[in-house]
Design a protein around this motif. Sequence first.
Motif, PDB file in Angstrom:
ATOM      1  N   ILE A 290      13.606  -0.915  -3.242  1.00  0.00           N
ATOM      2  CA  ILE A 290      12.390  -0.604  -3.988  1.00  0.00           C
ATOM      3  C   ILE A 290      12.084   0.881  -3.899  1.00  0.00           C
ATOM      4  O   ILE A 290      11.716   1.517  -4.880  1.00  0.00           O
ATOM      5  N   VAL A 291      12.210   1.431  -2.700  1.00  0.00           N
ATOM      6  CA  VAL A 291      12.003   2.869  -2.505  1.00  0.00           C
ATOM      7  C   VAL A 291      13.121   3.415  -1.635  1.00  0.00           C
ATOM      8  O   VAL A 291      13.832   2.658  -0.956  1.00  0.00           O
ATOM      9  N   LYS A 292      13.251   4.725  -1.651  1.00  0.00           N
ATOM     10  CA  LYS A 292      14.237   5.411  -0.817  1.00  0.00           C
ATOM     11  C   LYS A 292      13.493   6.429   0.034  1.00  0.00           C
ATOM     12  O   LYS A 292      12.735   7.254  -0.484  1.00  0.00           O
ATOM     13  N   PHE A 293      13.694   6.393   1.351  1.00  0.00           N
ATOM     14  CA  PHE A 293      12.990   7.279   2.271  1.00  0.00           C
ATOM     15  C   PHE A 293      13.875   8.461   2.651  1.00  0.00           C
ATOM     16  O   PHE A 293      15.071   8.306   2.888  1.00  0.00           O
ATOM     17  N   ASP A 294      13.260   9.642   2.719  1.00  0.00           N
ATOM     18  CA  ASP A 294      13.952  10.850   3.167  1.00  0.00           C
ATOM     19  C   ASP A 294      12.945  11.689   3.959  1.00  0.00           C
ATOM     20  O   ASP A 294      12.238  12.533   3.417  1.00  0.00           O
ATOM     21  N   ARG A 295      12.872  11.432   5.261  1.00  0.00           N
ATOM     22  CA  ARG A 295      11.855  12.082   6.081  1.00  0.00           C
ATOM     23  C   ARG A 295      12.000  13.599   6.134  1.00  0.00           C
ATOM     24  O   ARG A 295      11.038  14.314   6.383  1.00  0.00           O
ATOM     25  N   GLY A 296      13.193  14.085   5.913  1.00  0.00           N
ATOM     26  CA  GLY A 296      13.403  15.522   6.023  1.00  0.00           C
ATOM     27  C   GLY A 296      13.001  16.309   4.788  1.00  0.00           C
ATOM     28  O   GLY A 296      13.117  17.536   4.771  1.00  0.00           O
ATOM     29  N   HIS A 297      12.516  15.641   3.762  1.00  0.00           N
ATOM     30  CA  HIS A 297      12.201  16.354   2.528  1.00  0.00           C
ATOM     31  C   HIS A 297      10.806  16.949   2.590  1.00  0.00           C
ATOM     32  O   HIS A 297       9.881  16.378   3.163  1.00  0.00           O
ATOM     33  N   ARG A 298      10.626  18.101   1.970  1.00  0.00           N
ATOM     34  CA  ARG A 298       9.337  18.792   2.030  1.00  0.00           C
ATOM     35  C   ARG A 298       8.351  18.292   0.991  1.00  0.00           C
ATOM     36  O   ARG A 298       7.157  18.552   1.086  1.00  0.00           O
TER      37      ARG A 298
ATOM     38  N   LYS B  83      11.831  -3.744   5.231  1.00  0.00           N
ATOM     39  CA  LYS B  83      11.958  -4.528   4.003  1.00  0.00           C
ATOM     40  C   LYS B  83      11.990  -3.646   2.769  1.00  0.00           C
ATOM     41  O   LYS B  83      12.756  -3.882   1.829  1.00  0.00           O
ATOM     42  N   LEU B  84      11.167  -2.587   2.746  1.00  0.00           N
ATOM     43  CA  LEU B  84      11.169  -1.685   1.586  1.00  0.00           C
ATOM     44  C   LEU B  84      12.499  -0.967   1.447  1.00  0.00           C
ATOM     45  O   LEU B  84      13.048  -0.843   0.353  1.00  0.00           O
ATOM     46  N   GLY B  85      13.010  -0.464   2.573  1.00  0.00           N
ATOM     47  CA  GLY B  85      14.279   0.265   2.514  1.00  0.00           C
ATOM     48  C   GLY B  85      15.445  -0.609   2.140  1.00  0.00           C
ATOM     49  O   GLY B  85      16.303  -0.226   1.347  1.00  0.00           O
TER      50      GLY B  85
ATOM     51  N   ALA C 102       0.827  -1.200   0.000  1.00  0.00           N
ATOM     52  CA  ALA C 102       0.000   0.000   0.000  1.00  0.00           C
ATOM     53  C   ALA C 102       0.865   1.256   0.000  1.00  0.00           C
ATOM     54  O   ALA C 102       0.563   2.242  -0.691  1.00  0.00           O
ATOM     55  N   VAL C 103       1.960   1.249   0.779  1.00  0.00           N
ATOM     56  CA  VAL C 103       2.886   2.394   0.782  1.00  0.00           C
ATOM     57  C   VAL C 103       3.507   2.572  -0.600  1.00  0.00           C
ATOM     58  O   VAL C 103       3.617   3.695  -1.110  1.00  0.00           O
ATOM     59  N   LEU C 104       3.910   1.468  -1.218  1.00  0.00           N
ATOM     60  CA  LEU C 104       4.484   1.541  -2.560  1.00  0.00           C
ATOM     61  C   LEU C 104       3.470   2.051  -3.568  1.00  0.00           C
ATOM     62  O   LEU C 104       3.782   2.869  -4.439  1.00  0.00           O
ATOM     63  N   MET C 105       2.229   1.604  -3.442  1.00  0.00           N
ATOM     64  CA  MET C 105       1.163   2.063  -4.338  1.00  0.00           C
ATOM     65  C   MET C 105       0.959   3.566  -4.203  1.00  0.00           C
ATOM     66  O   MET C 105       0.776   4.283  -5.203  1.00  0.00           O
ATOM     67  N   LEU C 106       0.982   4.073  -2.983  1.00  0.00           N
ATOM     68  CA  LEU C 106       0.817   5.511  -2.763  1.00  0.00           C
ATOM     69  C   LEU C 106       1.957   6.291  -3.417  1.00  0.00           C
ATOM     70  O   LEU C 106       1.742   7.343  -4.029  1.00  0.00           O
ATOM     71  N   SER C 107       3.186   5.771  -3.301  1.00  0.00           N
ATOM     72  CA  SER C 107       4.329   6.421  -3.935  1.00  0.00           C
ATOM     73  C   SER C 107       4.187   6.427  -5.447  1.00  0.00           C
ATOM     74  O   SER C 107       4.490   7.421  -6.114  1.00  0.00           O
TER      75      SER C 107
ATOM     76  N   ALA D 240      10.281  12.382  -0.447  1.00  0.00           N
ATOM     77  CA  ALA D 240      10.310  11.738   0.862  1.00  0.00           C
ATOM     78  C   ALA D 240      10.160  10.224   0.733  1.00  0.00           C
ATOM     79  O   ALA D 240      10.765   9.458   1.485  1.00  0.00           O
ATOM     80  N   ILE D 241       9.325   9.772  -0.202  1.00  0.00           N
ATOM     81  CA  ILE D 241       9.227   8.334  -0.536  1.00  0.00           C
ATOM     82  C   ILE D 241       9.423   8.236  -2.041  1.00  0.00           C
ATOM     83  O   ILE D 241       8.495   8.429  -2.815  1.00  0.00           O
TER      84      ILE D 241
END
Length: 719
Positions: A203-211, A197-199, A145-150, A216-217
């Motif tokens: 498959i995706v790269k996370f960056d919580r500090g991005h606006r 597992k995603l990180g 679901a997170v991947l689908m949202l991205s 960010a995903i």
Amino acid sequence: MTTAFWEDSATDLTKGLLNAHTVVLGRCCSNIFRTAPGNPALVAVAIEELATLDVPVTESLGANELAKAIGSAAGLMREHKTRHGAGSGRGRQPVRPSAAVLASLVDQVDAFCGCFTEIPGVFGDIERNMAHMQIVFGLAPEECAVLMLSMACGLASQVDGFLDKCLARTKSLEQVVGACLGLPDGKVRKILAPNGKLGRSGIVKFDRGHRWFANAIEHHVSLRAALTGFHHSAEELRTALVGKPVSCAFSLEDFPHVQHDAAILTRLLGKARRDAVVGINILLYGRVGVGKTTIAKVIAKDMFLYAVGQSDGDGKEPERDQRMHALLVAQQVLKGQVDSICLVDEAEDILVPFRRGKIFVNRLLETNPVPVIYVINDAGDLSDAVKRRMTYVLELHAPPLKARQSMVRRVLQDRGLAANDAEISRIAALGNIAPAIISNAAHAALLSGGGIETLLDGVKGVTQALDGPCPASSPTPEKYHPRFSCADVDLVHLAGQLVASPRQDWSLLLLGKPGTGKSATARYIAERLHMPVLQVGGQQVMRPHVGETEMALAGYFAQARAERSFLIFDEIDSFAFNRNHAARSWEVSHTNTLLELLQDHDLPMACCTNAEISHGRLDPALLRRFTFKIAYGYLAQEVARGLFEHMFAMPAPIALDHLDVLTPGDFSVVASKAAILGLGDNAQALCAMLAEECAVKGERSRNIGFAMPGPEQTCRLVA
């Protein structure tokens, strides 16, 4: 309540009044109203978004409960803004719709989304592929679901804008993801964790500090390309992500110079995959054109070898981050397949530390579940930390002559180009040729209809572009014999002793004017030893960048050892200098490297130079490294006469005695010229052409550092 909204709306759907992004946004808003009613900032964004959506319009508009609910909430927001101002200062509080309004919104939005068994268009393809993603990557439904949202964010600007607003209002990626997907905070934090597992999968790269939510995903473009296609099964999706295994027409028998190492690697990789050993990495390196990629395919021929990061999702050259992402994805996709191996060609941009974080690269080499074969040109580019983490390192050199002949024959057969043994030998004698070079030249020959001669020209062009003009294919002059060279030792006697000696750790330094027979003597001795010749010109050794010349020198010595060749360096003074007179640090480095290589070389070799010992151009320590130092001079009168009779099968004219700066090379040039002009039986014309060759030199005979031997010494004709 919900049925009234969708009464007679099927006709509206067929008219294309709804877009896929409307369904995605509807789901997000419904989840926000249901799971985050206490977050007024997100609720406000959701209501604003619903108010702008292009929803179906029915004939009974007055019964449209969704429109009423949206209008009611939007009216509250307008009233709130009028009362408190439209600014975003501290005094303004987001609107707080009543529980009844939110319940109405949830019912109506759910009814709206429930009319779709699946999202239409490309979003629907992605959602269907998520079931395959669970199998291929072992993902949980929440992770999909997170991947689908991205994915939706990356494909629709409306979804992108909505998620950006949510992130701007909350400043919390976890809150936005949890609310839009209806997931609890603890579950979201686990999914978005770097070690999740995603990180880990890439498959995706996370960056919580991005606006911006898309950053960010961030999912990779190649992943998007794979997921937007229609796949009937998880296996089809796996192929879309990593491609099909590469094939190879060659076998270990075609590369006898690497059979020992290749057999070790084949067993190593097979055992590692069967036992699921992590952190197995193989490094193959060597000069361009030595067949590194082909040998990698041969090593993994009985396994499934996947070339990783060769192109991006659009078939273009990938950037560095794209290649790294492709490798991480391939590791996750293939780790369940027992016989799978990854191949990363031109791997410098992944392994070189300054291009990727040192810790990241080290961790990659320690934890990869699928073995990787990395192929690079120069191991000197890698840090010691990277080299230490390699399971096995193999330097590759140009195949020996017999291996090249076998390789040429195989490639020409595959291309459907006929060639006899003599033609194959001519091609193989060109030196540093990889299968790809031969294949491309054969393709050009077939397209142009030029045959083997065109193929030869094509191969020569590539090898010269790689290494400069290569004299290695020049045979010993057909009528050359060392008795027709004048030197300060008896060349014939010395050649016999060298051939008869059980020792092979000797070297020759041959000094003298051009054409005096230095290289020809070395080739003559090599032929008598039945050794292939690796002949290298000074221009092939010299490279433009610091350290490259030293590496080239080491490569030639290693190649000679690998194929048991007689190594001949021409123009040694162009890359070996007297360190006492050196003006630049690299001149000292070149000489130091050559000294070390000469010290350790255990096969016959020769170095030729036009320099004279008395001129001091060569380093004294370098002179001491050579077992034999032989100086060549111009031909003595009786030797010149003997060579004339030998070359042209007629007595030498008296005028030949007046030419005192003759060399064997002059006779070779004149023989070619006479054959072209049809003057091979005209002694006077031949003598005149020899005189022209002498005149071009602009000098007369002179001592070049040794006493010209008399007739009783080495210049006498040997029967």
